[in-house]
Structure formats: C-alpha cells, structure tokens
Design a protein around this motif. Structure first.
Motif, mmCIF file in Angstrom:
data_model
loop_
_atom_site.group_PDB
_atom_site.id
_atom_site.type_symbol
_atom_site.label_atom_id
_atom_site.label_comp_id
_atom_site.label_asym_id
_atom_site.label_seq_id
_atom_site.Cartn_x
_atom_site.Cartn_y
_atom_site.Cartn_z
ATOM 1 N N ILE A 33 0.848 -1.199 0.000
ATOM 2 C CA ILE A 33 0.000 0.000 0.000
ATOM 3 C C ILE A 33 0.881 1.246 0.000
ATOM 4 O O ILE A 33 0.618 2.215 -0.726
ATOM 5 N N HIS A 34 1.922 1.240 0.829
ATOM 6 C CA HIS A 34 2.851 2.374 0.889
ATOM 7 C C HIS A 34 3.517 2.608 -0.473
ATOM 8 O O HIS A 34 3.615 3.745 -0.942
ATOM 9 N N GLN A 35 3.958 1.542 -1.120
ATOM 10 C CA GLN A 35 4.581 1.663 -2.452
ATOM 11 C C GLN A 35 3.576 2.203 -3.475
ATOM 12 O O GLN A 35 3.914 3.048 -4.305
ATOM 13 N N LEU A 36 2.350 1.702 -3.397
ATOM 14 C CA LEU A 36 1.310 2.162 -4.335
ATOM 15 C C LEU A 36 0.998 3.646 -4.113
ATOM 16 O O LEU A 36 0.761 4.389 -5.065
ATOM 17 N N ARG A 37 0.997 4.088 -2.840
ATOM 18 C CA ARG A 37 0.764 5.505 -2.547
ATOM 19 C C ARG A 37 1.895 6.365 -3.131
ATOM 20 O O ARG A 37 1.641 7.451 -3.671
ATOM 21 N N ASN A 38 3.136 5.895 -3.003
ATOM 22 C CA ASN A 38 4.271 6.622 -3.595
ATOM 23 C C ASN A 38 4.111 6.722 -5.118
ATOM 24 O O ASN A 38 4.365 7.778 -5.717
ATOM 25 N N VAL A 39 3.689 5.645 -5.732
ATOM 26 C CA VAL A 39 3.457 5.644 -7.179
ATOM 27 C C VAL A 39 2.349 6.631 -7.525
ATOM 28 O O VAL A 39 2.448 7.397 -8.490
ATOM 29 N N MET A 40 1.298 6.686 -6.727
ATOM 30 C CA MET A 40 0.182 7.604 -6.971
ATOM 31 C C MET A 40 0.637 9.059 -6.831
ATOM 32 O O MET A 40 0.219 9.924 -7.619
ATOM 33 N N VAL A 41 1.494 9.310 -5.840
ATOM 34 C CA VAL A 41 2.001 10.671 -5.659
ATOM 35 C C VAL A 41 2.810 11.072 -6.885
ATOM 36 O O VAL A 41 2.658 12.183 -7.418
ATOM 37 N N LEU A 42 3.681 10.177 -7.350
ATOM 38 C CA LEU A 42 4.471 10.470 -8.557
ATOM 39 C C LEU A 42 3.561 10.670 -9.761
ATOM 40 O O LEU A 42 3.791 11.561 -10.586
ATOM 41 N N GLN A 43 2.528 9.876 -9.870
ATOM 42 C CA GLN A 43 1.599 10.024 -10.988
ATOM 43 C C GLN A 43 0.856 11.355 -10.898
ATOM 44 O O GLN A 43 0.612 12.000 -11.904
ATOM 45 N N ASP A 44 0.483 11.754 -9.691
ATOM 46 C CA ASP A 44 -0.207 13.033 -9.520
ATOM 47 C C ASP A 44 0.705 14.192 -9.909
ATOM 48 O O ASP A 44 0.248 15.179 -10.499
ATOM 49 N N GLU A 45 1.986 14.063 -9.562
ATOM 50 C CA GLU A 45 2.932 15.124 -9.925
ATOM 51 C C GLU A 45 3.110 15.202 -11.437
ATOM 52 O O GLU A 45 3.264 16.285 -11.998
ATOM 53 N N ASN A 46 3.104 14.080 -12.096
ATOM 54 C CA ASN A 46 3.323 14.031 -13.546
ATOM 55 C C ASN A 46 2.017 13.994 -14.331
ATOM 56 O O ASN A 46 2.030 13.851 -15.545
ATOM 57 N N PHE A 47 0.942 14.122 -13.659
ATOM 58 C CA PHE A 47 -0.373 14.004 -14.284
ATOM 59 C C PHE A 47 -0.771 15.305 -14.956
ATOM 60 O O PHE A 47 -0.541 16.392 -14.448
#
Length: 165
Positions: A33-47
């Motif tokens: 879950i923590h890794q997925l949240r990090n991925v989501m944060v990166l996606q939000d930044e690059n979204f």
C-alpha cells in the motif's frame, strides 16, 4: 473462549504461529500500500488533466497549420526573390554592355575631337605661315586671324578661305 474457526485447540504455539503469519501478511500488504501511494504521488505530480492535454493538443494543431502557411509564404517569397535576382543579373549584364559601348563611343569621340583639334591647329599654323610669307602689311579682321588682306596672290587667299570652312 471459543476457538476461532480454522484454529485448532492444540495449544498456544499454533495460535502464535497463525498470528505471526497474519502479521507478516498485513505488514507485506501495508508495504505494498505504501509503495502504491508513492506511485500515486508520482503520478499526480506528472499528471496532466484531460482538458489541459486537449488544449495543448489543439494549440499544437494550430501551430502546425500556421507553420504550413508560413512555409507556403516562404516558398512564394523565395520564388519572387530568385526571379528578382535573375532580373538583377540580366540588368547588370545589360548595363555592363551599355557601359562598354558608351566607353567605346566616348573614346571614339575623344579620338575624333583630338584629330579635329590637330587638323585645326595645322590649318591655323598653315594659314598663319602662308599669310606671313605672302603678305605685305595687312590687318586681321575681327572674324578670323586668317582673314587677312593679301596683295600678291589671290590663289593663297582662296586656300585660306577654304581651310576656314
């Protein structure tokens, strides 16, 4: 206390083992879950939102169309420039030919003027020489230095009058 379904009453060792396994599963899920949240944060930044993407895409299409128009105008202007350069070259050659013809004509006129001036000088010299040798006291009139009153030779006077013409 009732034994949960699937647990054996065997003793506390088996409960601890099951509890440890459950805790390991939960920890691995929390890590995931923590890794997925990090991925989501990166996606939000690059979204980029769909609206932003469509606006940029539309702008790109407009720029491509403007570029194509500019390219066509550039080609037309380049064609005009090449035509003008061709005309300049033709006119330069024509001007050079006319310049050479003018210089040749000027040289010819100068040469002719020099010959005429030389003839004039010779005639004046000849006129003055013959007049001095053949005259008695005489006076020059205002019209020409060779218009002298000659006494002895009417033939010499005729020669002088012809040379003045």
């Amino acid at each position: 206390m009732a034994t949960p379904v699937g647990w054996s009453q065997g003793g506390s060792g088996s409960v601890c083992l099951a509890f440890d396994q459950l805790r390991d599963v939960i920890e691995s899920q929390e890590e995931l879950i923590h890794q997925l949240r990090n991925v989501m944060v990166l996606q939000d930044e690059n979204f980029v939102s769909k609206e932003e993407f469509q606006a940029v895409e539309k702008k790109l299409v407009e720029e491509k169309a403007a570029h194509a128009k500019t390219k066509v105008l550039l080609a037309k202007e380049e064609e005009k420039l090449q035509f003008a350069l061709g005309e300049v070259e033709v006119l330069s050659k024509q001007l050079e030919k006319e310049k050479l013809a003018f210089e040749k004509a000027l040289s010819s006129v100068k040469s002719r003027a020099l010959q005429e001036s030389s003839k004039k000088d010779q005639l004046i010299t000849k006129c003055n020489g013959e007049a001095t040798a053949m005259r008695s006291p005489c006076t020059a009139t205002k019209s020409s230095p060779c218009s002298l009153q000659l006494k002895k030779s009417p033939r010499a006077a005729t020669k002088i009058q012809r040379s003045q013409k």
